[in-house]
Design an enzyme around this catalytic site. Structure first.
Site, PDB file in Angstrom:
ATOM      1  N   LYS A 109       1.422  38.929 -46.366  1.00 51.93           N
ATOM      2  CA  LYS A 109       1.861  38.952 -44.966  1.00 51.93           C
ATOM      3  C   LYS A 109       0.846  39.619 -44.031  1.00 51.93           C
ATOM      4  O   LYS A 109       0.780  39.286 -42.855  1.00 51.93           O
ATOM      5  CB  LYS A 109       3.216  39.668 -44.846  1.00 51.93           C
ATOM      6  CG  LYS A 109       4.389  38.834 -45.340  1.00 51.93           C
ATOM      7  CD  LYS A 109       5.712  39.548 -45.076  1.00 51.93           C
ATOM      8  CE  LYS A 109       6.891  38.680 -45.447  1.00 51.93           C
ATOM      9  NZ  LYS A 109       8.174  39.306 -45.128  1.00 51.93           N
ATOM     10  N   ASP A 114      10.904  37.773 -38.932  1.00 51.85           N
ATOM     11  CA  ASP A 114      11.789  38.629 -39.739  1.00 51.85           C
ATOM     12  C   ASP A 114      12.721  39.472 -38.859  1.00 51.85           C
ATOM     13  O   ASP A 114      13.900  39.642 -39.175  1.00 51.85           O
ATOM     14  CB  ASP A 114      10.968  39.565 -40.642  1.00 51.85           C
ATOM     15  CG  ASP A 114      10.558  38.904 -41.951  1.00 51.85           C
ATOM     16  OD1 ASP A 114      11.173  37.879 -42.323  1.00 51.85           O
ATOM     17  OD2 ASP A 114       9.622  39.402 -42.596  1.00 51.85           O
TER      18      ASP A 114
HETATM   19  P1  NAP Z   1       6.545  45.599 -49.050  1.00 55.25           P
HETATM   20  O1  NAP Z   1       5.740  45.531 -47.794  1.00 55.25           O
HETATM   21  O2  NAP Z   1       5.880  45.441 -50.361  1.00 55.25           O
HETATM   22  O3  NAP Z   1       7.351  47.008 -49.022  1.00 55.25           O
HETATM   23  C1  NAP Z   1       8.118  47.403 -50.129  1.00 55.25           C
HETATM   24  C2  NAP Z   1       8.911  48.666 -49.772  1.00 55.25           C
HETATM   25  O4  NAP Z   1       9.742  49.006 -50.902  1.00 55.25           O
HETATM   26  C3  NAP Z   1       8.023  49.877 -49.489  1.00 55.25           C
HETATM   27  O5  NAP Z   1       8.640  50.689 -48.512  1.00 55.25           O
HETATM   28  C4  NAP Z   1       8.009  50.577 -50.848  1.00 55.25           C
HETATM   29  O6  NAP Z   1       7.738  51.960 -50.783  1.00 55.25           O
HETATM   30  C5  NAP Z   1       9.444  50.360 -51.291  1.00 55.25           C
HETATM   31  N1  NAP Z   1       9.603  50.517 -52.730  1.00 55.25           N
HETATM   32  C6  NAP Z   1       9.203  49.661 -53.701  1.00 55.25           C
HETATM   33  N2  NAP Z   1       9.523  50.165 -54.921  1.00 55.25           N
HETATM   34  C7  NAP Z   1      10.127  51.363 -54.702  1.00 55.25           C
HETATM   35  C8  NAP Z   1      10.667  52.369 -55.556  1.00 55.25           C
HETATM   36  N3  NAP Z   1      10.658  52.235 -56.895  1.00 55.25           N
HETATM   37  N4  NAP Z   1      11.197  53.470 -54.994  1.00 55.25           N
HETATM   38  C9  NAP Z   1      11.228  53.617 -53.648  1.00 55.25           C
HETATM   39  N5  NAP Z   1      10.724  52.697 -52.787  1.00 55.25           N
HETATM   40  C10 NAP Z   1      10.175  51.590 -53.307  1.00 55.25           C
HETATM   41  O7  NAP Z   1       7.711  44.499 -49.047  1.00 55.25           O
HETATM   42  P2  NAP Z   1       8.527  43.932 -47.783  1.00 55.25           P
HETATM   43  O8  NAP Z   1       7.931  42.652 -47.342  1.00 55.25           O
HETATM   44  O9  NAP Z   1       8.691  45.022 -46.805  1.00 55.25           O
HETATM   45  O10 NAP Z   1       9.932  43.574 -48.485  1.00 55.25           O
HETATM   46  C11 NAP Z   1      10.813  44.602 -48.872  1.00 55.25           C
HETATM   47  C12 NAP Z   1      12.102  43.998 -49.424  1.00 55.25           C
HETATM   48  O11 NAP Z   1      12.756  43.237 -48.413  1.00 55.25           O
HETATM   49  C13 NAP Z   1      11.876  43.029 -50.589  1.00 55.25           C
HETATM   50  O12 NAP Z   1      12.944  43.191 -51.498  1.00 55.25           O
HETATM   51  C14 NAP Z   1      11.945  41.658 -49.936  1.00 55.25           C
HETATM   52  O13 NAP Z   1      12.353  40.650 -50.835  1.00 55.25           O
HETATM   53  C15 NAP Z   1      13.012  41.922 -48.882  1.00 55.25           C
HETATM   54  N6  NAP Z   1      12.927  40.999 -47.738  1.00 55.25           N
HETATM   55  C16 NAP Z   1      14.028  40.250 -47.462  1.00 55.25           C
HETATM   56  C17 NAP Z   1      14.007  39.399 -46.377  1.00 55.25           C
HETATM   57  C18 NAP Z   1      15.221  38.577 -46.079  1.00 55.25           C
HETATM   58  O14 NAP Z   1      15.109  37.589 -45.341  1.00 55.25           O
HETATM   59  N7  NAP Z   1      16.404  38.954 -46.577  1.00 55.25           N
HETATM   60  C19 NAP Z   1      12.866  39.296 -45.569  1.00 55.25           C
HETATM   61  C20 NAP Z   1      11.749  40.097 -45.872  1.00 55.25           C
HETATM   62  C21 NAP Z   1      11.795  40.943 -46.973  1.00 55.25           C
HETATM   63  P3  NAP Z   1       6.223  52.484 -50.943  1.00 55.25           P
HETATM   64  O15 NAP Z   1       5.600  52.321 -49.576  1.00 55.25           O
HETATM   65  O16 NAP Z   1       6.387  53.894 -51.345  1.00 55.25           O
HETATM   66  O17 NAP Z   1       5.566  51.636 -51.977  1.00 55.25           O
END
Ligand code: NAP
Length: 277
Positions: A70, A107
């Site tokens: 992204k 988003d």
């Molecule tokens: P990203 O940029 O990779 O961010 C991931 C986030 O999760 C970061 O804040 C990360 O913290 C945290 N995280 C991961 N593993 C963790 C753990 N074990 N303990 C605590 N925090 C943890 O991903 P993203 O694009 O923001 O997406 C995040 C989530 O939203 C995903 O599950 C994705 O599938 C979902 N999502 C859903 C939609 C929808 O339409 N429903 C749209 C977009 C995203 P750190 O910074 O510490 O690594």
């Protein structure tokens, strides 16, 4: 639109095999009586620029972008929407007739539209929001909530500097707290959002203490596999208003489908059923 007989779209990422987006867009193509297709495209980091430049030549009109590309696609796009610049990430690309690549981020729109569907009584003025996570999705949500007028947003992230970066960029309505103190913030929140991958099938469990949740608080989870996460189950039992992540997935896809295929799709129960039959 390109010269393609059948317009194609897809989702570009490294873990797209289980993406629900193909089912969603294919459902809408049938619903709207349109020719076209939407496919998962597994693309690694090194191949990303070349793939993005090649897809329009193969009949693609656009793609969604997911983890981990992204941010990287922002360096490849020729034009970027203001909101994608503000968020610092794009979740969709449109391939224009002149060969240029336009990046946008829907988003935040998807999140708010879903909130209005499932928590219609929530208002931005109801009080502070707590956003767990500071990744790409969190940035889109924080930006949308600030625009909507939420007075204060507590951002808590395992890696605190990423939350502090959000405060530096989005300003003083953002408050940063330690990840271990997340549970303490829930009592006063009007809205709680999980934008981490915690609770997703195959990821770690959601372990934030939830005793502070108050009845009436809106609790939204971006995770939609499973549809009812442990966070949402606990929230429901505490009298909160649970909002699942599937609606956000659907709503963020509407502007993309409309831009690529030329008609605005309808969201109804059949849409949700098409994704989770
Ligand atoms: P990203 O940029 O990779 O961010 C991931 C986030 O999760 C970061 O804040 C990360 O913290 C945290 N995280 C991961 N593993 C963790 C753990 N074990 N303990 C605590 N925090 C943890 O991903 P993203 O694009 O923001 O997406 C995040 C989530 O939203 C995903 O599950 C994705 O599938 C979902 N999502 C859903 C939609 C929808 O339409 N429903 C749209 C977009 C995203 P750190 O910074 O510490 O690594």
């Amino acid at each position: 639109m390109s010269d393609a007989i059948v317009p194609l779209a897809g989702v570009v990422g490294t873990s797209v095999g289980h993406s629900r987006s193909p089912r969603l867009h294919r459902h809408w193509l049938v619903q709207q009586g349109l020719a076209g297709d939407y496919v998962p495209l597994h693309v690694g980091d090194d191949d990303l620029p070349q793939v993005i430049r090649t897809l329009p030549k193969m009949g693609f009109v656009g793609v969604n972008v997911t983890i981990p590309h992204k941010v990287a696609v922002m360096r490849i796009a020729d034009q970027i929407s203001d909101r994608a610049i503000l968020i610092g990430a794009a979740n969709m690309l449109t391939f224009r007739d002149d060969g240029s690549v336009y990046a946008d981020n829907t988003d935040g729109h998807g999140f708010l539209a879903n909130l209005r569907d499932h928590a219609p009584d929530w208002s931005a003025q109801d009080g502070p929001a707590v956003v767990l996570g500071a990744g790409g999705a969190a940035r889109a949500i924080v930006s949308a909530l600030l625009d909507a007028g939420v007075p204060e947003i507590h951002v808590v992230n395992r890696t605190r500097p990423k939350a502090e970066a959000l405060r530096a960029e989005f300003g003083s309505r953002i408050r940063v707290s330690d990840w271990v103190k997340a549970g303490n913030l829930l009592e006063d929140a009007a809205l709680v959002v999980n934008s981490t991958s915690l609770g997703m099938a195959g990821a770690s469990e959601f372990r934030v203490p939830l005793d502070g949740l108050q009845a009436g608080t809106v609790v939204a989870d971006l995770v939609y596999t499973p549809l009812e996460t442990q966070l949402l189950r606990t929230a429901r039992a505490a009298g909160c208003i649970p909002v699942d992540g599937l609606g956000m997935l659907i709503h963020q896809a509407v502007p993309a489908f409309e831009r690529w295929f030329g008609t605005r799709p309808t969201i109804d129960e059949a849409t949700r059923a098409a994704i989770f039959p």
